[in-house]
Design an enzyme around this catalytic site. Structure first.
Site: not given
Length: 247
Positions: A143, A157
């Protein structure tokens, strides 16, 4: 794309979003694609879409946060096909209540297991047949949050995706001698179902301006078809209209 004909690829999180798009693209390029995720019905839909275009796939559903699942799936892949050429480590997720003030030990563990532990288990299992063959490739969907700190992703995350990038680099450091190469893809916002887990889901217009799953599928194909002598260690990708640039 003839470079991929006859190869076996394993795609996790293949029931929707990026994983589904990558699986369909790899099958279209000639791979037999093993589809893994928790939701059997969603995987069956991906398999049906692949079959409609003449592609080959095998559904192997399972919870990859469980330590034994990845090894069991890889053993089945070896038994059926005798090889595993490519792993696309895509499974993961996020939660609505992701800010520090809302986190609990249980939600922290859930995010770490789904975004990091599962990726580690799959990579470790996949490299067993790859070492035997002295060739193999791993692509990890990390990401933008794996490189840049931004509050929208949430701290757990973000930490997990940073670790996935480190994991990929460490594979290249150790496994290049065995013909194995690893790539971490770091996309900014992608219009996938995970966006529904945001505290305030983006609008349809905002989603249209994001990267699309098909964009990531094209990138995965590009990576997978590079010569065996080439390793793309890390690819950072964003839409042109990247709202993370806004101040």
């Amino acid at each position: 794309m003839t470079k991929l004909v006859g190869k076996v690829a394993w795609v996790t999180g293949a029931g929707s979003g990026i994983g589904q798009a990558v699986a369909k693209a790899l099958a279209g390029a000639g791979c037999t694609v093993v589809l893994t995720g928790r939701r059997r019905e969603a995987l069956d839909q991906t398999a049906a879409a692949i079959a409609e275009t003449g592609g080959k796939s095998l559904v192997q559903s399972g919870d990859l946060t469980q330590p034994e699942t990845a090894g069991t799936i890889v053993a089945e892949i070896e038994a059926r096909f005798g090889r595993l050429d490519l792993l696309v480590n895509n499974a993961g997720g996020n939660i609505v209540e992701r800010a520090w003030k809302d986190l609990t030990p249980a939600s922290i563990d859930g995010l770490i297991h789904s975004n990091l532990s599962a990726a580690l288990y799959c990579a470790a299992a996949a490299m067993h047949p790859m070492r035997k063959a002295q060739q193999g490739q791993l692509i990890h969907i990390a990401s933008w949050a794996g490189k840049f700190i931004h509050p929208v992703s949430g701290p757990v995350y973000t930490a997990a995706k940073h670790a996935v990038v480190a994991m990929s680099q460490s594979i290249n450091m150790e496994e290049y001698r065995n013909g194995i190469r690893s790539t971490a893809i770091l996309p900014a916002e992608v219009a996938t179902p995970i966006l529904e887990k945001r505290p305030t889901p983006p609008s349809a217009q905002e989603r249209a301006e994001m990267l699309q799953p098909a964009d990531l599928a094209e990138l995965a194909l590009f990576i997978a078809t590079q010569p065996a002598s080439v390793c793309l260690n890390e690819v950072v990708i964003s839409p042109r209209l990247n709202k993370f640039y806004e101040r």
